[in-house]
Design a protein around this motif. Structure first.
Motif, PDB file in Angstrom:
ATOM      1  N   PRO A   7     -22.014  -2.986  21.985  1.00  0.00           N
ATOM      2  CA  PRO A   7     -20.889  -3.352  22.257  1.00  0.00           C
ATOM      3  C   PRO A   7     -20.475  -2.007  23.649  1.00  0.00           C
ATOM      4  O   PRO A   7     -20.429  -1.630  23.901  1.00  0.00           O
ATOM      5  N   CYS A   8     -19.493  -3.089  23.918  1.00  0.00           N
ATOM      6  CA  CYS A   8     -18.571  -2.238  25.023  1.00  0.00           C
ATOM      7  C   CYS A   8     -18.083  -0.597  24.690  1.00  0.00           C
ATOM      8  O   CYS A   8     -17.443  -0.722  23.434  1.00  0.00           O
ATOM      9  N   GLN A   9     -18.707  -0.003  25.975  1.00  0.00           N
ATOM     10  CA  GLN A   9     -18.088   1.522  25.513  1.00  0.00           C
ATOM     11  C   GLN A   9     -18.087   2.174  26.253  1.00  0.00           C
ATOM     12  O   GLN A   9     -18.689   1.922  27.330  1.00  0.00           O
ATOM     13  N   LEU A  10     -17.358   3.279  26.654  1.00  0.00           N
ATOM     14  CA  LEU A  10     -17.254   4.879  27.765  1.00  0.00           C
ATOM     15  C   LEU A  10     -19.104   5.210  27.712  1.00  0.00           C
ATOM     16  O   LEU A  10     -20.054   4.907  26.511  1.00  0.00           O
ATOM     17  N   SER A  11     -19.394   5.495  28.897  1.00  0.00           N
ATOM     18  CA  SER A  11     -20.808   5.780  29.109  1.00  0.00           C
ATOM     19  C   SER A  11     -20.505   6.331  30.193  1.00  0.00           C
ATOM     20  O   SER A  11     -19.903   7.265  30.322  1.00  0.00           O
ATOM     21  N   ASP A  12     -21.424   7.998  30.067  1.00  0.00           N
ATOM     22  CA  ASP A  12     -21.272   9.269  30.716  1.00  0.00           C
ATOM     23  C   ASP A  12     -21.623   9.050  31.609  1.00  0.00           C
ATOM     24  O   ASP A  12     -22.842   8.138  32.317  1.00  0.00           O
ATOM     25  N   LEU A  13     -20.949   9.338  33.367  1.00  0.00           N
ATOM     26  CA  LEU A  13     -21.078   9.308  34.755  1.00  0.00           C
ATOM     27  C   LEU A  13     -20.569  10.481  35.332  1.00  0.00           C
ATOM     28  O   LEU A  13     -19.403  10.988  35.520  1.00  0.00           O
ATOM     29  N   PHE A  14     -21.648  11.334  36.250  1.00  0.00           N
ATOM     30  CA  PHE A  14     -20.317  12.663  36.322  1.00  0.00           C
ATOM     31  C   PHE A  14     -20.789  12.833  38.202  1.00  0.00           C
ATOM     32  O   PHE A  14     -22.011  12.365  39.220  1.00  0.00           O
ATOM     33  N   VAL A  15     -19.696  13.372  38.847  1.00  0.00           N
ATOM     34  CA  VAL A  15     -19.412  12.782  39.946  1.00  0.00           C
ATOM     35  C   VAL A  15     -20.264  14.713  40.912  1.00  0.00           C
ATOM     36  O   VAL A  15     -19.323  15.507  40.284  1.00  0.00           O
ATOM     37  N   ASP A  16     -21.103  14.882  41.236  1.00  0.00           N
ATOM     38  CA  ASP A  16     -21.251  16.329  41.784  1.00  0.00           C
ATOM     39  C   ASP A  16     -21.909  16.472  43.103  1.00  0.00           C
ATOM     40  O   ASP A  16     -22.064  15.993  43.989  1.00  0.00           O
ATOM     41  N   PHE A  17     -20.040  17.123  43.282  1.00  0.00           N
ATOM     42  CA  PHE A  17     -19.673  17.867  44.590  1.00  0.00           C
ATOM     43  C   PHE A  17     -20.471  18.579  45.457  1.00  0.00           C
ATOM     44  O   PHE A  17     -20.910  18.291  46.554  1.00  0.00           O
ATOM     45  N   HIS A  18     -21.682  19.159  45.165  1.00  0.00           N
ATOM     46  CA  HIS A  18     -22.508  20.428  45.445  1.00  0.00           C
ATOM     47  C   HIS A  18     -23.463  19.236  45.926  1.00  0.00           C
ATOM     48  O   HIS A  18     -24.234  19.529  46.986  1.00  0.00           O
ATOM     49  N   GLU A  19     -24.046  17.751  45.242  1.00  0.00           N
ATOM     50  CA  GLU A  19     -25.196  17.969  45.171  1.00  0.00           C
ATOM     51  C   GLU A  19     -24.863  16.205  46.568  1.00  0.00           C
ATOM     52  O   GLU A  19     -25.554  15.945  47.500  1.00  0.00           O
ATOM     53  N   ILE A  20     -23.753  16.238  46.862  1.00  0.00           N
ATOM     54  CA  ILE A  20     -23.910  14.749  47.925  1.00  0.00           C
ATOM     55  C   ILE A  20     -23.412  16.634  49.892  1.00  0.00           C
ATOM     56  O   ILE A  20     -23.217  15.668  50.508  1.00  0.00           O
ATOM     57  N   GLY A  21     -23.079  18.227  49.410  1.00  0.00           N
ATOM     58  CA  GLY A  21     -23.181  18.795  50.061  1.00  0.00           C
ATOM     59  C   GLY A  21     -21.345  18.949  50.167  1.00  0.00           C
ATOM     60  O   GLY A  21     -21.120  19.162  52.096  1.00  0.00           O
ATOM     61  N   TRP A  22     -21.024  18.791  49.173  1.00  0.00           N
ATOM     62  CA  TRP A  22     -19.353  19.182  49.290  1.00  0.00           C
ATOM     63  C   TRP A  22     -18.778  20.547  48.912  1.00  0.00           C
ATOM     64  O   TRP A  22     -17.303  20.494  48.912  1.00  0.00           O
ATOM     65  N   ALA A  23     -19.868  21.026  48.171  1.00  0.00           N
ATOM     66  CA  ALA A  23     -19.284  22.094  47.561  1.00  0.00           C
ATOM     67  C   ALA A  23     -18.851  23.612  49.278  1.00  0.00           C
ATOM     68  O   ALA A  23     -17.872  24.315  48.096  1.00  0.00           O
ATOM     69  N   GLY A  24     -19.244  22.629  49.761  1.00  0.00           N
ATOM     70  CA  GLY A  24     -18.570  24.295  50.535  1.00  0.00           C
ATOM     71  C   GLY A  24     -17.193  24.466  51.123  1.00  0.00           C
ATOM     72  O   GLY A  24     -16.511  25.404  51.715  1.00  0.00           O
ATOM     73  N   TRP A  25     -16.430  22.967  51.127  1.00  0.00           N
ATOM     74  CA  TRP A  25     -15.098  22.772  51.288  1.00  0.00           C
ATOM     75  C   TRP A  25     -14.180  22.953  50.142  1.00  0.00           C
ATOM     76  O   TRP A  25     -13.079  22.720  49.826  1.00  0.00           O
TER      77      TRP A  25
END
Length: 400
Positions: free
Chosen positions: A297-315
């Motif tokens: 049934p319709c429900q929440l599922s895990d979804l994590f956006v990782d800034f380090h792994e897209i190269g944005w962790a430096g700023w």
């Protein structure tokens, strides 16, 4: 963002999506490259960033009061704790850019957009304790501090307007905050009139008046001081007025339906960062269910956006990433109360179940409540910015 960084981000996205590095070559590879470039542009639009900072800044530390403000309004994942904790939706801390005059303070406000509504501006300066003061019994305990807007910047600014004044203890040190909202609001409307602030201190001894006997902390050009002065701006950023698609060299054109390779192209919403779904499975299209899949049934599922792994962790300072979640599952008749179905979705599910129309599908499982997040980052002028983003986290799902 430079071309080399673009290529690194592109190669990283290809790797994360399970595509070989050579996939960026050839007609289909060109298509994928265009899709990934478009995904990066759209991701910048989501975060309302026209240009990414050119350099990473691992050596620089954010002001402590900005760190404390972030933890006040958001948890470790950036999820906003409660509405109204932050005045406006954007806070900037601009560091003093004058390294020579001990009484003069200058702040570059060019990063403030015309589409921002100024709510409050604070001048934060650190008063230093005056040691080795002779014959303390002959000195008054308080001194007068005055903050001026400089009208004519020269070697000795004579033309100035008083903004604020107060009495302070001679023998204590610490942060002092002055309200300079009206002055800075005028500067934002006409940046050419920004000539900075002048702070003077006066006190009376037994026989004479002393001027600028007490100082406020100043950093040197090559030596940062955590007590350096800051101009803190609280604004409301009108994203609707500022929002526009970033320019691209070529318009993205989707592949033709009969292109056999097009079926392997990732959906645009699946390109967002290196998103971990259910921690162990690669992203895949869940819009359809095969007969072998169990009906969930319709429900929440895990979804994590990782800034380090897209190269944005430096700023990006805080957070490292955030749990966006997403909605997954079936909306089959009968729709229970837990699915929070709309009346329209209920009727649609009945029509689909009774096969009253071949064109009507089941209702969609979508977020019906969204939360905001707060992100702290360095802009291209090395200013620290705390910004609130609406509708970034799925809090619950329903059938619509």
């Amino acid at each position: 963002m430079g071309a080399s960084r673009d290529l690194r981000c592109l190669a990283l996205l290809l790797l994360l999506l399970g595509l070989p590095a050579g996939a960026a070559r050839g007609p289909v590879g060109t298509q994928r490259t265009g899709l990934l470039a478009e995904a990066l542009r759209r991701l910048q639009e989501v975060f309302d960033i026209e240009a990414l900072p050119h350099d990473v800044l691992p050596h620089k530390k954010p002001p402590q009061f900005m760190v404390e403000l972030f933890h006040k309004v958001a948890d470790s994942n950036g999820i906003t704790k409660a509405p109204g904790l932050l005045e406006g939706n954007m806070v900037r801390s601009l560091e003093d850019r004058d390294y020579f005059d001990q009484s003069y303070f200058y702040f570059n406000i060019s990063s403030v957009g015309k589409n921002e509504q100024m709510l409050k501006a604070e001048l934060r300066v650190f008063k230093l304790n005056k040691n080795h003061m002779p014959q303390k019994s002959f000195w008054q305990h308080f001194l007068k501090v005055e903050v001026y807007e400089v009208l004519d910047r020269g070697s000795t600014p004579e033309r100035r307007t008083l903004i604020s004044s107060r009495l302070l203890s001679m023998y204590t040190e610490g942060w002092e905050v002055f309200n300079v909202t009206q002055t800075v609001s005028r500067w934002v409307g006409n940046s050419s009139v920004n000539r900075g602030f002048l702070i003077s201190t006066t006190h009376v001894s037994k026989n004479k008046m002393e001027v600028n006997f007490v100082r406020f902390a100043k950093s040197q050009r090559n030596l940062r001081d955590s007590r350096n002065a800051f101009l803190v701006l609280f604004t409301n950023h009108d994203r609707q007025r500022a929002f526009h698609f970033l320019p691209s060299s070529t318009e993205f054109q989707p592949a033709a339906p009969d292109d056999a390779a097009s079926s392997s192209l990732p959906r645009q919403n699946e390109v967002l960062a290196n998103i971990r779904v259910n921690k162990s499975r690669r992203i895949r299209d869940t819009s359809a269910f095969s007969p072998r899949d169990p009906i969930v049934p319709c429900q929440l599922s895990d979804l994590f956006v990782d800034f380090h792994e897209i190269g944005w962790a430096g700023w990006i300072i805080f957070p490292r990433g955030y749990k966006a979640y997403y909605c997954k599952g079936a909306c089959l008749f009968p729709l229970g109360e837990s699915l929070r179905a709309t009346n329209h979705a209920t009727v649609q599910s009945i029509v689909h179940t009774l096969k009253l129309s071949k064109e009507v599908s089941t209702p969609c499982c979508v977020p019906d409540k969204l939360n905001s997040i707060s992100i702290m980052y360095f802009d291209d002028n090395e200013n620290v910015v705390l910004k609130n983003y609406k509708d970034m986290v799925a809090a619950s799902c329903g059938c619509h």
